[in-house]
Design an enzyme around this catalytic site. Structure first.
Site, PDB file in Angstrom:
ATOM      1  N   TYR A 125      -2.681  -8.671  16.177  1.00 18.43           N
ATOM      2  CA  TYR A 125      -2.462  -7.651  15.152  1.00 18.43           C
ATOM      3  C   TYR A 125      -3.376  -6.437  15.382  1.00 18.43           C
ATOM      4  O   TYR A 125      -2.916  -5.302  15.462  1.00 18.43           O
ATOM      5  CB  TYR A 125      -2.698  -8.262  13.759  1.00 18.43           C
TER       6      TYR A 125
ATOM      7  N   ILE B 194       0.842  -1.209   0.000  1.00 14.55           N
ATOM      8  CA  ILE B 194       0.000   0.000   0.000  1.00 14.55           C
ATOM      9  C   ILE B 194       0.873   1.253   0.000  1.00 14.55           C
ATOM     10  O   ILE B 194       0.564   2.245  -0.675  1.00 14.55           O
ATOM     11  CB  ILE B 194      -0.961  -0.015   1.212  1.00 14.55           C
TER      12      ILE B 194
ATOM     13  N   ASP C 211      15.293   1.136   9.791  1.00 12.80           N
ATOM     14  CA  ASP C 211      14.224   0.602  10.633  1.00 12.80           C
ATOM     15  C   ASP C 211      13.605   1.727  11.471  1.00 12.80           C
ATOM     16  O   ASP C 211      14.308   2.656  11.890  1.00 12.80           O
ATOM     17  CB  ASP C 211      14.835  -0.461  11.558  1.00 12.80           C
TER      18      ASP C 211
HETATM   19  N1  LIG Z   1      -3.052  -5.169   3.276  1.00 15.49           N
HETATM   20  C1  LIG Z   1      -4.178  -4.941   3.933  1.00 15.49           C
HETATM   21  O1  LIG Z   1      -5.258  -5.444   3.559  1.00 15.49           O
HETATM   22  C2  LIG Z   1      -4.188  -4.031   5.125  1.00 15.49           C
HETATM   23  C3  LIG Z   1      -5.412  -3.799   5.763  1.00 15.49           C
HETATM   24  C4  LIG Z   1      -5.424  -2.947   6.870  1.00 15.49           C
HETATM   25  C5  LIG Z   1      -4.264  -2.329   7.304  1.00 15.49           C
HETATM   26  N2  LIG Z   1      -3.106  -2.578   6.671  1.00 15.49           N
HETATM   27  C6  LIG Z   1      -1.892  -1.892   7.162  1.00 15.49           C
HETATM   28  O2  LIG Z   1      -1.342  -1.131   6.104  1.00 15.49           O
HETATM   29  C7  LIG Z   1       0.077  -1.089   6.208  1.00 15.49           C
HETATM   30  C8  LIG Z   1       0.699  -1.539   4.915  1.00 15.49           C
HETATM   31  O3  LIG Z   1       0.250  -2.854   4.611  1.00 15.49           O
HETATM   32  P1  LIG Z   1       0.832  -3.637   3.348  1.00 15.49           P
HETATM   33  O4  LIG Z   1      -0.153  -4.663   2.986  1.00 15.49           O
HETATM   34  O5  LIG Z   1       1.311  -2.649   2.345  1.00 15.49           O
HETATM   35  O6  LIG Z   1       2.070  -4.354   4.040  1.00 15.49           O
HETATM   36  P2  LIG Z   1       3.537  -4.623   3.474  1.00 15.49           P
HETATM   37  O7  LIG Z   1       4.121  -5.690   4.324  1.00 15.49           O
HETATM   38  O8  LIG Z   1       3.506  -4.819   2.004  1.00 15.49           O
HETATM   39  O9  LIG Z   1       4.272  -3.245   3.763  1.00 15.49           O
HETATM   40  C9  LIG Z   1       4.841  -2.941   5.004  1.00 15.49           C
HETATM   41  C10 LIG Z   1       6.248  -2.434   4.743  1.00 15.49           C
HETATM   42  O10 LIG Z   1       6.817  -2.016   5.978  1.00 15.49           O
HETATM   43  C11 LIG Z   1       8.163  -2.481   6.031  1.00 15.49           C
HETATM   44  N3  LIG Z   1       8.465  -2.578   7.473  1.00 15.49           N
HETATM   45  C12 LIG Z   1       7.871  -3.393   8.391  1.00 15.49           C
HETATM   46  N4  LIG Z   1       8.354  -3.135   9.603  1.00 15.49           N
HETATM   47  C13 LIG Z   1       9.277  -2.134   9.466  1.00 15.49           C
HETATM   48  C14 LIG Z   1      10.106  -1.419  10.379  1.00 15.49           C
HETATM   49  N5  LIG Z   1      10.113  -1.711  11.675  1.00 15.49           N
HETATM   50  N6  LIG Z   1      10.911  -0.447   9.873  1.00 15.49           N
HETATM   51  C15 LIG Z   1      10.933  -0.153   8.547  1.00 15.49           C
HETATM   52  N7  LIG Z   1      10.164  -0.794   7.646  1.00 15.49           N
HETATM   53  C16 LIG Z   1       9.345  -1.773   8.109  1.00 15.49           C
HETATM   54  C17 LIG Z   1       8.174  -3.783   5.275  1.00 15.49           C
HETATM   55  O11 LIG Z   1       9.446  -4.105   4.758  1.00 15.49           O
HETATM   56  C18 LIG Z   1       7.168  -3.495   4.152  1.00 15.49           C
HETATM   57  O12 LIG Z   1       7.809  -2.948   3.010  1.00 15.49           O
HETATM   58  C19 LIG Z   1       0.436  -1.954   7.412  1.00 15.49           C
HETATM   59  O13 LIG Z   1       0.609  -1.099   8.520  1.00 15.49           O
HETATM   60  C20 LIG Z   1      -0.794  -2.829   7.598  1.00 15.49           C
HETATM   61  O14 LIG Z   1      -0.947  -3.215   8.941  1.00 15.49           O
HETATM   62  C21 LIG Z   1      -3.018  -3.412   5.600  1.00 15.49           C
HETATM   63  O1  LIG Z   2      -5.832 -18.854   1.373  1.00 13.33           O
HETATM   64  C1  LIG Z   2      -6.715 -18.185   1.916  1.00 13.33           C
HETATM   65  C2  LIG Z   2      -6.513 -16.849   2.332  1.00 13.33           C
HETATM   66  C3  LIG Z   2      -7.555 -16.183   2.948  1.00 13.33           C
HETATM   67  N1  LIG Z   2      -8.752 -16.805   3.139  1.00 13.33           N
HETATM   68  C4  LIG Z   2      -9.855 -16.093   3.779  1.00 13.33           C
HETATM   69  O2  LIG Z   2     -10.088 -14.910   3.016  1.00 13.33           O
HETATM   70  C5  LIG Z   2     -10.473 -13.826   3.867  1.00 13.33           C
HETATM   71  C6  LIG Z   2      -9.543 -12.674   3.652  1.00 13.33           C
HETATM   72  O3  LIG Z   2      -8.261 -13.022   4.152  1.00 13.33           O
HETATM   73  P1  LIG Z   2      -6.973 -12.110   3.943  1.00 13.33           P
HETATM   74  O4  LIG Z   2      -5.824 -12.840   4.563  1.00 13.33           O
HETATM   75  O5  LIG Z   2      -6.880 -11.730   2.525  1.00 13.33           O
HETATM   76  O6  LIG Z   2      -7.311 -10.802   4.751  1.00 13.33           O
HETATM   77  P2  LIG Z   2      -7.741 -10.608   6.280  1.00 13.33           P
HETATM   78  O7  LIG Z   2      -9.191 -10.299   6.272  1.00 13.33           O
HETATM   79  O8  LIG Z   2      -7.282 -11.715   7.142  1.00 13.33           O
HETATM   80  O9  LIG Z   2      -6.824  -9.391   6.728  1.00 13.33           O
HETATM   81  C7  LIG Z   2      -6.716  -8.176   6.011  1.00 13.33           C
HETATM   82  O10 LIG Z   2      -7.658  -7.275   6.474  1.00 13.33           O
HETATM   83  C8  LIG Z   2      -7.642  -7.095   7.842  1.00 13.33           C
HETATM   84  C9  LIG Z   2      -8.751  -6.136   8.145  1.00 13.33           C
HETATM   85  O11 LIG Z   2      -9.945  -6.611   7.628  1.00 13.33           O
HETATM   86  C10 LIG Z   2      -6.259  -6.629   8.315  1.00 13.33           C
HETATM   87  O12 LIG Z   2      -6.120  -5.262   8.281  1.00 13.33           O
HETATM   88  C11 LIG Z   2      -5.084  -7.292   7.621  1.00 13.33           C
HETATM   89  O13 LIG Z   2      -3.939  -6.449   7.635  1.00 13.33           O
HETATM   90  C12 LIG Z   2      -5.320  -7.605   6.223  1.00 13.33           C
HETATM   91  O14 LIG Z   2      -4.356  -8.541   5.839  1.00 13.33           O
HETATM   92  C13 LIG Z   2     -10.405 -14.373   5.292  1.00 13.33           C
HETATM   93  O15 LIG Z   2     -11.692 -14.741   5.676  1.00 13.33           O
HETATM   94  C14 LIG Z   2      -9.540 -15.629   5.184  1.00 13.33           C
HETATM   95  O16 LIG Z   2      -9.881 -16.622   6.118  1.00 13.33           O
HETATM   96  C15 LIG Z   2      -8.957 -18.110   2.741  1.00 13.33           C
HETATM   97  O17 LIG Z   2     -10.027 -18.690   2.928  1.00 13.33           O
HETATM   98  N2  LIG Z   2      -7.928 -18.755   2.138  1.00 13.33           N
END
Ligand SMILES: NC(=O)c1ccc[n+]([C@@H]2O[C@H](COP(=O)([O-])OP(=O)(O)OC[C@H]3O[C@@H](n4cnc5c(N)ncnc54)[C@H](O)[C@@H]3O)[C@@H](O)[C@H]2O)c1
Ligand SMILES: O=c1ccn([C@@H]2O[C@H](COP(=O)(O)OP(=O)(O)O[C@H]3O[C@H](CO)[C@H](O)[C@H](O)[C@H]3O)[C@@H](O)[C@H]2O)c(=O)[nH]1
Length: 328
Positions: free
Chosen positions: A140, A12, A50
């Site tokens: 988390y 993101i 970091d």
């Molecule tokens: N992907 C989702 O659906 C989702 C949903 C809700 C919230 N979020 C939040 O959005 C943010 C980004 O998610 P994402 O899916 O892009 O994750 P991502 O893992 O792709 O990106 C996180 C980045 O942070 C870096 N990182 C982690 N810890 C670090 C540290 N201590 N110092 C420096 N760099 C560090 C990692 O190398 C990575 O590039 C996260 O905070 C996650 O919790 C994601």
């Molecule tokens: O192989 C898989 C992967 C996922 N799922 C299901 O698909 C749904 C979505 O799972 P994701 O792992 O894609 O996403 P989450 O809902 O677990 O989590 C995501 O959304 C959350 C908020 O809703 C958090 O913020 C988190 O960072 C982000 O990864 C869940 O019900 C999970 O059980 C499966 O059935 N099979």
């Protein structure tokens, strides 16, 4: 503005960096590259480091005359957090506090924080409004809620101005197709379904089909990564324009079951994708759907990709052109 983006080499973060640069902001990315990719930072300037490194943070704040921080860096897998809560508290809370303290010491006033739907836990009502009680069902979500709490008190005491964006399920990729989701290991549903479509996995494991939902599989609200990026910019503009600190949900308000997602992905790729039903994944709430009226009415946010099929199409474009992700 001059903006430090932590975690900007991640999924993101990298999409948001692009949007910030397109709007004329100066961006420096701080990422330790544990989960991110140097190749994902096509714009802006990447520093490998970091968020625990207070001296580095203060040096970057001074050198780049940073006005605002967008804080994406975190550990973010629900299942992993249940197994490794210590890692999650250290990376998300301890290092997050270090960032807040560095910001206060360097008088960097604005923070946009990546929070999550996981702060709510099992919802009492859907769509979930921001006023819903926060009662996370996994470490988390608890760590994200803990940092939100700190931001609130730091705001009162030290003048930090913040927006906490509680995203639901981020998905899709930039339509240009050159950046996208590439996690190792991948745990998210949509990229995994598309790996099945690419022939890299034999089938998709569906985690549980005995939830109290229409087809027994979990319901989620998928939001396009570029719509998240837009929201970050709106939130920062609002803070800089004097808006009060606040938390906002970000989703489309439409709930899809895991089987809905697999079916829609099948329509996008043009074939039925095989599944296997397995046990529930610990920590997964049955249903998460966002009420996003607040960010629409207060900040004027409007998603460009509200339809699941459009979201999956952009993801498919990325996975087709980068079947092995960034590095290969
Ligand atoms: N992907 C989702 O659906 C989702 C949903 C809700 C919230 N979020 C939040 O959005 C943010 C980004 O998610 P994402 O899916 O892009 O994750 P991502 O893992 O792709 O990106 C996180 C980045 O942070 C870096 N990182 C982690 N810890 C670090 C540290 N201590 N110092 C420096 N760099 C560090 C990692 O190398 C990575 O590039 C996260 O905070 C996650 O919790 C994601
Ligand atoms: O192989 C898989 C992967 C996922 N799922 C299901 O698909 C749904 C979505 O799972 P994701 O792992 O894609 O996403 P989450 O809902 O677990 O989590 C995501 O959304 C959350 C908020 O809703 C958090 O913020 C988190 O960072 C982000 O990864 C869940 O019900 C999970 O059980 C499966 O059935 N099979």
């Amino acid at each position: 503005m001059n903006i430090l983006v932590t975690g900007g080499a991640g999924y993101i973060g990298s999409h948001t960096v692009r949007e910030l640069v397109n709007r004329g902001h100066q961006v420096v990315v701080l990422d330790n590259l544990t989960r991110g990719h140097q190749a994902a930072v096509k714009e802006g300037f990447l520093v490998k480091g970091d968020t625990s490194d207070r001296a580095l943070l203060k040096q970057l704040f001074a050198e780049f005359e940073v006005d605002a921080v967008m804080h994406f860096a975190a550990s973010s897998q629900v299942g992993e957090s249940v197994r490794l809560p210590s890692d999650y508290y250290h990376n998300n809370v301890v290092k997050g506090l270090n960032l807040l303290d560095a910001m206060v010491e360097s008088e960097v006033r604005y923070l946009v924080f990546s929070s999550t739907a996981a702060v709510y836990g099992e919802p009492r009502e859907v769509p979930i409004p921001e006023s819903h009680p926060a009662n996370p069902t996994n470490p988390y979500g608890a760590t994200k809620l803990a940092l939100e709490g700190a931001m609130r008190w730091y705001g009162d005491a030290y003048g930090l101005r913040w927006a906490s964006l509680r995203y639901f399920n981020a998905a899709g990729a930039d339509p240009e197709g050159d950046i996208g989701e590439d996690h190792t290991p991948e745990t998210h549903l949509i990229p995994l379904v598309l790996k099945v479509a690419l022939g890299q996995m034999p089938h998709l494991e569906v985690y549980g089909n005995d939830y109290p939902t229409p087809d027994g599989t979990c319901v989620r609200d998928y939001i396009h990564v570029n719509d998240l990026a837009q929201a970050h910019i709106l939130a920062l503009d609002a803070l800089a324009g004097g808006a009060p600190s606040s938390a906002y949900n970000l989703g489309n308000g439409n709930g899809y079951t895991v089987l809905d997602v697999i079916r829609t992905a099948g329509e996008v790729v043009g074939r039925t994708l095989p599944v296997k039903f397995t046990a529930r994944r610990p920590g997964d709430p049955a249903m998460l759907v966002a009420g996003s009226d607040k960010i629409k009415s207060e900040l004027g946010w409007q998603p460009l990709y509200p339809r699941l099929k459009d979201i999956i199409e952009t993801a498919w474009r990325w996975h087709l052109s980068h079947p092995q992700g960034f590095e290969k």
